[in-house]
Design a protein around this motif. Structure first.
Motif, PDB file in Angstrom:
ATOM      1  N   LEU A  13      39.558  59.339   3.527  1.00 19.84           N
ATOM      2  CA  LEU A  13      40.000  58.036   4.018  1.00 19.84           C
ATOM      3  C   LEU A  13      41.494  58.042   4.352  1.00 19.84           C
ATOM      4  O   LEU A  13      41.919  57.472   5.360  1.00 19.84           O
ATOM      5  N   ASN A  14      42.308  58.698   3.514  1.00 18.16           N
ATOM      6  CA  ASN A  14      43.750  58.743   3.780  1.00 18.16           C
ATOM      7  C   ASN A  14      44.054  59.484   5.079  1.00 18.16           C
ATOM      8  O   ASN A  14      44.984  59.124   5.803  1.00 18.16           O
ATOM      9  N   ALA A  15      43.269  60.503   5.363  1.00 17.01           N
ATOM     10  CA  ALA A  15      43.468  61.247   6.605  1.00 17.01           C
ATOM     11  C   ALA A  15      43.097  60.386   7.811  1.00 17.01           C
ATOM     12  O   ALA A  15      43.789  60.394   8.836  1.00 17.01           O
ATOM     13  N   LEU A  16      42.008  59.652   7.696  1.00 13.72           N
ATOM     14  CA  LEU A  16      41.604  58.756   8.783  1.00 13.72           C
ATOM     15  C   LEU A  16      42.637  57.652   8.994  1.00 13.72           C
ATOM     16  O   LEU A  16      42.952  57.278  10.128  1.00 13.72           O
ATOM     17  N   ARG A  17      43.181  57.153   7.905  1.00 11.47           N
ATOM     18  CA  ARG A  17      44.204  56.110   8.002  1.00 11.47           C
ATOM     19  C   ARG A  17      45.471  56.661   8.669  1.00 11.47           C
ATOM     20  O   ARG A  17      46.105  55.980   9.485  1.00 11.47           O
ATOM     21  N   ALA A  18      45.838  57.888   8.315  1.00 11.10           N
ATOM     22  CA  ALA A  18      47.021  58.514   8.920  1.00 11.10           C
ATOM     23  C   ALA A  18      46.804  58.725  10.415  1.00 11.10           C
ATOM     24  O   ALA A  18      47.706  58.473  11.225  1.00 11.10           O
ATOM     25  N   PHE A  19      45.615  59.175  10.804  1.00  8.16           N
ATOM     26  CA  PHE A  19      45.328  59.356  12.226  1.00  8.16           C
ATOM     27  C   PHE A  19      45.418  58.029  12.970  1.00  8.16           C
ATOM     28  O   PHE A  19      46.070  57.932  14.024  1.00  8.16           O
ATOM     29  N   GLU A  20      44.788  56.991  12.440  1.00  9.69           N
ATOM     30  CA  GLU A  20      44.767  55.707  13.142  1.00  9.69           C
ATOM     31  C   GLU A  20      46.174  55.144  13.301  1.00  9.69           C
ATOM     32  O   GLU A  20      46.547  54.646  14.376  1.00  9.69           O
ATOM     33  N   ALA A  21      46.976  55.211  12.240  1.00  4.79           N
ATOM     34  CA  ALA A  21      48.333  54.672  12.316  1.00  4.79           C
ATOM     35  C   ALA A  21      49.179  55.460  13.313  1.00  4.79           C
ATOM     36  O   ALA A  21      49.905  54.875  14.129  1.00  4.79           O
ATOM     37  N   ALA A  22      49.093  56.793  13.267  1.00  4.63           N
ATOM     38  CA  ALA A  22      49.880  57.615  14.193  1.00  4.63           C
ATOM     39  C   ALA A  22      49.436  57.390  15.631  1.00  4.63           C
ATOM     40  O   ALA A  22      50.269  57.315  16.547  1.00  4.63           O
ATOM     41  N   ALA A  23      48.142  57.241  15.858  1.00 11.62           N
ATOM     42  CA  ALA A  23      47.632  57.031  17.207  1.00 11.62           C
ATOM     43  C   ALA A  23      48.023  55.655  17.734  1.00 11.62           C
ATOM     44  O   ALA A  23      48.436  55.502  18.883  1.00 11.62           O
ATOM     45  N   ARG A  24      47.912  54.637  16.886  1.00  9.40           N
ATOM     46  CA  ARG A  24      48.229  53.270  17.316  1.00  9.40           C
ATOM     47  C   ARG A  24      49.719  53.080  17.547  1.00  9.40           C
ATOM     48  O   ARG A  24      50.133  52.384  18.488  1.00  9.40           O
ATOM     49  N   GLY A  27      53.239  57.892  17.052  1.00  5.64           N
ATOM     50  CA  GLY A  27      53.997  58.983  16.449  1.00  5.64           C
ATOM     51  C   GLY A  27      53.800  59.063  14.951  1.00  5.64           C
ATOM     52  O   GLY A  27      53.401  58.088  14.302  1.00  5.64           O
ATOM     53  N   PHE A  28      54.103  60.218  14.379  1.00  8.49           N
ATOM     54  CA  PHE A  28      53.915  60.429  12.947  1.00  8.49           C
ATOM     55  C   PHE A  28      54.986  59.710  12.125  1.00  8.49           C
ATOM     56  O   PHE A  28      54.713  59.237  11.023  1.00  8.49           O
ATOM     57  N   ALA A  29      56.234  59.633  12.631  1.00  7.30           N
ATOM     58  CA  ALA A  29      57.296  58.971  11.875  1.00  7.30           C
ATOM     59  C   ALA A  29      57.013  57.477  11.730  1.00  7.30           C
ATOM     60  O   ALA A  29      57.182  56.900  10.655  1.00  7.30           O
ATOM     61  N   ALA A  30      56.576  56.850  12.826  1.00  2.00           N
ATOM     62  CA  ALA A  30      56.260  55.414  12.766  1.00  2.00           C
ATOM     63  C   ALA A  30      55.084  55.166  11.829  1.00  2.00           C
ATOM     64  O   ALA A  30      55.063  54.181  11.084  1.00  2.00           O
ATOM     65  N   ALA A  31      54.093  56.047  11.862  1.00  2.00           N
ATOM     66  CA  ALA A  31      52.948  55.899  10.959  1.00  2.00           C
ATOM     67  C   ALA A  31      53.380  56.042   9.510  1.00  2.00           C
ATOM     68  O   ALA A  31      52.927  55.296   8.632  1.00  2.00           O
ATOM     69  N   ALA A  32      54.287  56.993   9.254  1.00  2.00           N
ATOM     70  CA  ALA A  32      54.765  57.200   7.887  1.00  2.00           C
ATOM     71  C   ALA A  32      55.482  55.957   7.371  1.00  2.00           C
ATOM     72  O   ALA A  32      55.305  55.561   6.217  1.00  2.00           O
ATOM     73  N   ALA A  33      56.293  55.327   8.242  1.00  2.00           N
ATOM     74  CA  ALA A  33      57.007  54.114   7.826  1.00  2.00           C
ATOM     75  C   ALA A  33      56.034  53.001   7.483  1.00  2.00           C
ATOM     76  O   ALA A  33      56.228  52.265   6.505  1.00  2.00           O
ATOM     77  N   GLU A  34      54.984  52.839   8.280  1.00  4.17           N
ATOM     78  CA  GLU A  34      54.013  51.776   8.008  1.00  4.17           C
ATOM     79  C   GLU A  34      53.215  52.056   6.744  1.00  4.17           C
ATOM     80  O   GLU A  34      52.920  51.131   5.971  1.00  4.17           O
ATOM     81  N   GLY A  71      40.795  61.724  20.742  1.00  3.12           N
ATOM     82  CA  GLY A  71      41.527  60.766  19.918  1.00  3.12           C
ATOM     83  C   GLY A  71      41.600  59.396  20.564  1.00  3.12           C
ATOM     84  O   GLY A  71      41.444  58.367  19.895  1.00  3.12           O
ATOM     85  N   ALA A  72      41.816  59.363  21.884  1.00  2.00           N
ATOM     86  CA  ALA A  72      41.909  58.087  22.601  1.00  2.00           C
ATOM     87  C   ALA A  72      40.574  57.351  22.596  1.00  2.00           C
ATOM     88  O   ALA A  72      40.544  56.123  22.511  1.00  2.00           O
ATOM     89  N   ARG A  73      39.469  58.090  22.673  1.00  2.00           N
ATOM     90  CA  ARG A  73      38.151  57.440  22.706  1.00  2.00           C
ATOM     91  C   ARG A  73      37.803  56.783  21.383  1.00  2.00           C
ATOM     92  O   ARG A  73      37.217  55.702  21.355  1.00  2.00           O
ATOM     93  N   VAL A  74      38.171  57.410  20.278  1.00  2.00           N
ATOM     94  CA  VAL A  74      37.739  56.888  18.976  1.00  2.00           C
ATOM     95  C   VAL A  74      38.745  55.914  18.367  1.00  2.00           C
ATOM     96  O   VAL A  74      38.403  55.176  17.436  1.00  2.00           O
ATOM     97  N   LEU A  75      39.990  55.880  18.876  1.00  2.00           N
ATOM     98  CA  LEU A  75      41.015  55.031  18.273  1.00  2.00           C
ATOM     99  C   LEU A  75      40.609  53.561  18.182  1.00  2.00           C
ATOM    100  O   LEU A  75      40.788  52.944  17.118  1.00  2.00           O
ATOM    101  N   PRO A  76      40.092  52.925  19.250  1.00  2.00           N
ATOM    102  CA  PRO A  76      39.795  51.483  19.142  1.00  2.00           C
ATOM    103  C   PRO A  76      38.855  51.130  17.991  1.00  2.00           C
ATOM    104  O   PRO A  76      39.050  50.107  17.315  1.00  2.00           O
ATOM    105  N   GLU A  77      37.847  51.961  17.745  1.00  2.00           N
ATOM    106  CA  GLU A  77      36.913  51.650  16.665  1.00  2.00           C
ATOM    107  C   GLU A  77      37.566  51.810  15.303  1.00  2.00           C
ATOM    108  O   GLU A  77      37.291  51.032  14.377  1.00  2.00           O
ATOM    109  N   PHE A  78      38.452  52.807  15.160  1.00  5.06           N
ATOM    110  CA  PHE A  78      39.143  52.967  13.885  1.00  5.06           C
ATOM    111  C   PHE A  78      40.130  51.819  13.643  1.00  5.06           C
ATOM    112  O   PHE A  78      40.250  51.326  12.527  1.00  5.06           O
ATOM    113  N   THR A  79      40.823  51.394  14.711  1.00  5.66           N
ATOM    114  CA  THR A  79      41.744  50.275  14.560  1.00  5.66           C
ATOM    115  C   THR A  79      40.990  49.012  14.144  1.00  5.66           C
ATOM    116  O   THR A  79      41.406  48.295  13.226  1.00  5.66           O
TER     117      THR A  79
END
Length: 286
Positions: A13-24, A27-34, A71-79
Motif C-alpha cells: 500500500l505504501n508503494a502504491l501511495r508513493a506512486f500516486e502522489a509522485a504521479a499526481r 515528482g518524487f520531492a513533491a510526493a515526499a513533502a505531501e 502510469g498515465a492510464r492507471v493514475l486516475p483510478e488510484f487518485t
C-alpha cells in the motif's frame, strides 16, 4: 484434500501511495513533502513497485521523471481510490471523536482573524474542541486530517472579500495625506505577500513605486510593528479589522484594491446540519 493454492502477494500500500502522489504531483520531492517522508523513500517505494510489476511507471531523465503510458492510464483510478480512502478516514475520525473540529489555516489568519473569534465559538458550543493548525499552503482535505480549511483562494464558501490598502499608527498618519507621501516613509514588507505593494501602486500610483523598508516573514509581526509606529504596511482588510476597530491602526488613504481571491472556508465532505463541524463552519461564515 481441499486445495489451498498460494495467494498472490498484494502490492504494498505504501508503494502504491508513493506512486500516486509522485504521479499526481509531478515528482518524487513533491510526493515526499505531501507524504511526510524523504524523496529517497518515495524513490525506493516506486522502484520496488516497478520491480514487482515488471513494468516501468516513470521514465527517468535529466530534467526529472515523467509518467509512462502505463502510469498515465492507471493514475486516475488510484487518485480516485486514495481520495475515497481519505474521505472514509475523515468519516471514521468524525464518528469516533464527533466533538473535535480540526481547522487548517494561514499563520496570519490563525493569529489575527481566527484566534479573536475562538472565545465566542467556545461559549456558543461548550464541549466542542477546536484545534487550529497553521500552515503556509492549503492542505489536500481529501487526504489530510483536517475538517475545514480557511485560506485566501477560490475554493469554498466566501467568508470575506480581500482588500488591500496602506495602514499605519495614528501618529504616522499625519505624514500620509497622499499616495506620493509614501516615498518619504518606511514601508513594511511581508515576504509572503511582497507583491501587494505593486498591486496597490498600479492603481494608486500609476507612475510606479518601489517600497523601501524592513521585510518580515511573519505577517502578524509586521502588523504589530505597524501599530508600534515602525512604518506603513500594505494590509489585508480582514487581518487588520481588529486593529482598525481599536484605533491602533488607521487607513489614512482612500485608495483600496480588491483582490480576485477572497477569504474562503472549505470542507472536502458534506457537513451535516447540527454536527460540531457544521456549527463551527456556520459560525465562521456568519
Amino acid at each position: 484434500m481441499p486445495v489451498a493454492p498460494p495467494r498472490p502477494k498484494d502490492l504494498a500500500l505504501n508503494a502504491l501511495r508513493a506512486f500516486e502522489a509522485a504521479a499526481r504531483l509531478g515528482g518524487f520531492a513533491a510526493a515526499a513533502a505531501e507524504l511526510g517522508v524523504t524523496p529517497g523513500a518515495v524513490t525506493a517505494h516506486v522502484k520496488a513497485l516497478e520491480d514487482r510489476l515488471g513494468a516501468a511507471l516513470f521514465a527517468r531523465g535529466a530534467k526529472g521523471v515523467q509518467l509512462t503510458p502505463l502510469g498515465a492510464r492507471v493514475l486516475p483510478e488510484f487518485t480516485a481510490g486514495f481520495d475515497a480512502l481519505g474521505l472514509a478516514v475523515h468519516q471514521l475520525r468524525a464518528e469516533a471523536a464527533p466533538r473535535v473540529v480540526h481547522i487548517a489555516t494561514l499563520p496570519a489568519l490563525a493569529q489575527l482573524w481566527l484566534s479573536p473569534r475562538l472565545p465566542a465559538l467556545r461559549a456558543q458550543m461548550p464541549g466542542v474542541e477546536i484545534s487550529i493548525t497553521a500552515m503556509e499552503a492549503p492542505p489536500n482535505l481529501k487526504r489530510a486530517p483536517y475538517d475545514l480549511s480557511l485560506f485566501y483562494g477560490d475554493q469554498g464558501r466566501l467568508v470575506a472579500e480581500d482588500e488591500i490598502f496602506p495602514v499605519c499608527a495614528p501618529a504616522l498618519a499625519a505624514r500620509l495625506t497622499a499616495p506620493a507621501d509614501l516615498a518619504a516613509l518606511p514601508c513594511l514588507i511581508d515576504s509572503a505577500w511582497a507583491g501587494d505593494w505593486a498591486l496597490w501602486a498600479a492603481v494608486a500610483l500609476p507612475g510606479g513605486f518601489a517600497p523601501r523598508g524592513p521585510v518580515f516573514s511573519l505577517y502578524a509581526l509586521a502588523v504589530e510593528e505597524a501599530a508600534n509606529g515602525a512604518g506603513v504596511l500594505m494590509a489585508h482588510g480582514a487581518l487588520v479589522a481588529g486593529h482598525l476597530a481599536r484605533g491602533t491602526l488607521v487607513a489614512p488613504l482612500p485608495q483600496r484594491v480588491r483582490l480576485a481571491q477572497g477569504l474562503r472556508l472549505w470542507s472536502a465532505r458534506a457537513l451535516r446540519a447540527g454536527q460540531p463541524v457544521e456549527q463551527v463552519a456556520r459560525a465562521l461564515l456568519a
